[in-house]
Design a protein around this motif. Structure first.
Motif, PDB file in Angstrom:
ATOM      1  N   ARG A  12     -14.638  24.814  60.871  1.00 56.50           N
ATOM      2  CA  ARG A  12     -15.906  24.078  60.954  1.00 56.50           C
ATOM      3  C   ARG A  12     -15.853  22.774  60.166  1.00 56.50           C
ATOM      4  N   VAL A  13     -15.330  22.828  58.956  1.00 56.76           N
ATOM      5  CA  VAL A  13     -15.350  21.658  58.077  1.00 56.76           C
ATOM      6  C   VAL A  13     -14.289  20.629  58.467  1.00 56.76           C
ATOM      7  N   ASP A  14     -13.062  21.063  58.652  1.00 56.53           N
ATOM      8  CA  ASP A  14     -11.963  20.128  58.907  1.00 56.53           C
ATOM      9  C   ASP A  14     -11.933  19.604  60.339  1.00 56.53           C
ATOM     10  N   TYR A  15     -12.359  20.431  61.295  1.00 59.79           N
ATOM     11  CA  TYR A  15     -12.230  20.057  62.705  1.00 59.79           C
ATOM     12  C   TYR A  15     -13.559  20.036  63.458  1.00 59.79           C
ATOM     13  N   GLU A  16     -14.645  20.369  62.776  1.00 61.53           N
ATOM     14  CA  GLU A  16     -15.958  20.479  63.430  1.00 61.53           C
ATOM     15  C   GLU A  16     -15.850  21.395  64.652  1.00 61.53           C
ATOM     16  N   PHE A  17     -15.081  22.464  64.500  1.00 61.69           N
ATOM     17  CA  PHE A  17     -14.836  23.419  65.571  1.00 61.69           C
ATOM     18  C   PHE A  17     -15.626  24.685  65.276  1.00 61.69           C
ATOM     19  N   ASN A  18     -16.628  24.933  66.094  1.00 59.58           N
ATOM     20  CA  ASN A  18     -17.444  26.141  65.953  1.00 59.58           C
ATOM     21  C   ASN A  18     -17.067  27.109  67.066  1.00 59.58           C
ATOM     22  N   ILE A  19     -16.525  28.239  66.697  1.00 63.36           N
ATOM     23  CA  ILE A  19     -16.116  29.245  67.678  1.00 63.36           C
ATOM     24  C   ILE A  19     -17.278  29.604  68.598  1.00 63.36           C
ATOM     25  N   SER A  20     -18.464  29.684  68.043  1.00 63.12           N
ATOM     26  CA  SER A  20     -19.628  30.088  68.842  1.00 63.12           C
ATOM     27  C   SER A  20     -19.960  29.109  69.960  1.00 63.12           C
ATOM     28  N   ASP A  21     -19.441  27.875  69.880  1.00 62.52           N
ATOM     29  CA  ASP A  21     -19.674  26.908  70.956  1.00 62.52           C
ATOM     30  C   ASP A  21     -18.875  27.238  72.209  1.00 62.52           C
ATOM     31  N   PHE A  22     -17.828  28.063  72.071  1.00 63.93           N
ATOM     32  CA  PHE A  22     -16.901  28.268  73.177  1.00 63.93           C
ATOM     33  C   PHE A  22     -16.690  29.723  73.589  1.00 63.93           C
ATOM     34  N   ASN A  23     -17.096  30.678  72.764  1.00 67.65           N
ATOM     35  CA  ASN A  23     -16.784  32.070  73.102  1.00 67.65           C
ATOM     36  C   ASN A  23     -17.970  32.814  73.683  1.00 67.65           C
ATOM     37  N   GLU A  24     -17.670  33.978  74.207  1.00 71.48           N
ATOM     38  CA  GLU A  24     -18.706  34.887  74.666  1.00 71.48           C
ATOM     39  C   GLU A  24     -19.159  35.697  73.463  1.00 71.48           C
ATOM     40  N   PRO A  25     -20.473  35.810  73.238  1.00 69.69           N
ATOM     41  CA  PRO A  25     -20.969  36.549  72.077  1.00 69.69           C
ATOM     42  C   PRO A  25     -20.398  37.964  72.023  1.00 69.69           C
ATOM     43  N   GLY A  26     -19.984  38.354  70.842  1.00 67.62           N
ATOM     44  CA  GLY A  26     -19.469  39.702  70.627  1.00 67.62           C
ATOM     45  C   GLY A  26     -17.991  39.863  70.911  1.00 67.62           C
ATOM     46  N   LYS A  27     -17.327  38.836  71.422  1.00 69.16           N
ATOM     47  CA  LYS A  27     -15.902  38.925  71.717  1.00 69.16           C
ATOM     48  C   LYS A  27     -15.112  38.101  70.713  1.00 69.16           C
ATOM     49  N   ALA A  28     -13.919  38.555  70.415  1.00 66.50           N
ATOM     50  CA  ALA A  28     -13.031  37.814  69.520  1.00 66.50           C
ATOM     51  C   ALA A  28     -12.610  36.518  70.188  1.00 66.50           C
ATOM     52  N   GLU A  57      -6.227  32.344  70.387  1.00 62.28           N
ATOM     53  CA  GLU A  57      -5.453  31.337  71.115  1.00 62.28           C
ATOM     54  C   GLU A  57      -5.673  31.416  72.632  1.00 62.28           C
ATOM     55  N   VAL A  58      -5.733  32.620  73.153  1.00 63.00           N
ATOM     56  CA  VAL A  58      -5.919  32.794  74.608  1.00 63.00           C
ATOM     57  C   VAL A  58      -7.269  32.220  75.035  1.00 63.00           C
ATOM     58  N   GLU A  59      -8.304  32.495  74.270  1.00 58.58           N
ATOM     59  CA  GLU A  59      -9.637  31.995  74.587  1.00 58.58           C
ATOM     60  C   GLU A  59      -9.707  30.471  74.422  1.00 58.58           C
ATOM     61  N   LEU A  60      -8.955  29.940  73.456  1.00 58.19           N
ATOM     62  CA  LEU A  60      -8.882  28.491  73.280  1.00 58.19           C
ATOM     63  C   LEU A  60      -8.278  27.846  74.521  1.00 58.19           C
ATOM     64  N   GLN A  61      -7.179  28.422  75.019  1.00 56.68           N
ATOM     65  CA  GLN A  61      -6.544  27.886  76.221  1.00 56.68           C
ATOM     66  C   GLN A  61      -7.470  27.997  77.433  1.00 56.68           C
TER      67      GLN A  61
END
Length: 119
Positions: free
Chosen positions: A37-53, A56-60
């Motif tokens: 979040r701090v270094d890359y302004e990357f929030n996992i919650s912006d891209f994932n399905e709630p409740g799922k891990a 790397e696969v999800e990033l791709q």
């Protein structure tokens, strides 16, 4: 919401951090999410399905569906510089409004007055 445009090098580092996050314990995961979040302004919650891990696969998958875009380094640098200027401008406006409303002291003016007393 964080960014959705990154350089190829940033994507590589985010991918590495996601791998470490998924391998780590709860405390390590928390530290890595903070770093993302701090270094890359990357929030996992912006891209994932709630409740799922999210790894790397999800990033791709996010890259393939266009949720994350890869831009060249110069464009990313210009984008970061603009965000920094906008953030500084917004903070200056917030501080000015707080001083005008009496919610905050103008410490720079107070320091100037203090220094004038010593002269």
């Amino acid at each position: 919401m964080g960014r959705n445009k990154y350089s190829q090098n940033e994507i590589k580092e985010i991918s590495r951090l996601l791998r470490l996050k998924n391998e780590g314990n709860r405390a390590r995961q928390k530290l890595i999410r903070h770093q993302l979040r701090v270094d890359y302004e990357f929030n996992i919650s912006d891209f994932n399905e709630p409740g799922k891990a999210f790894g790397e696969v999800e990033l791709q998958a996010a890259l393939k569906r266009g949720a994350i875009q890869i831009l060249d380094d110069a464009t990313i640098a210009a984008m970061k510089a603009k965000r920094a200027r906008d953030k500084a401008r917004d903070e200056a406006e917030r501080q000015k409004a707080a001083i005008e409303n009496g919610e905050q002291t103008d410490w720079q003016e107070a320091l100037r007055q203090w220094n004038e007393q010593d002269v």
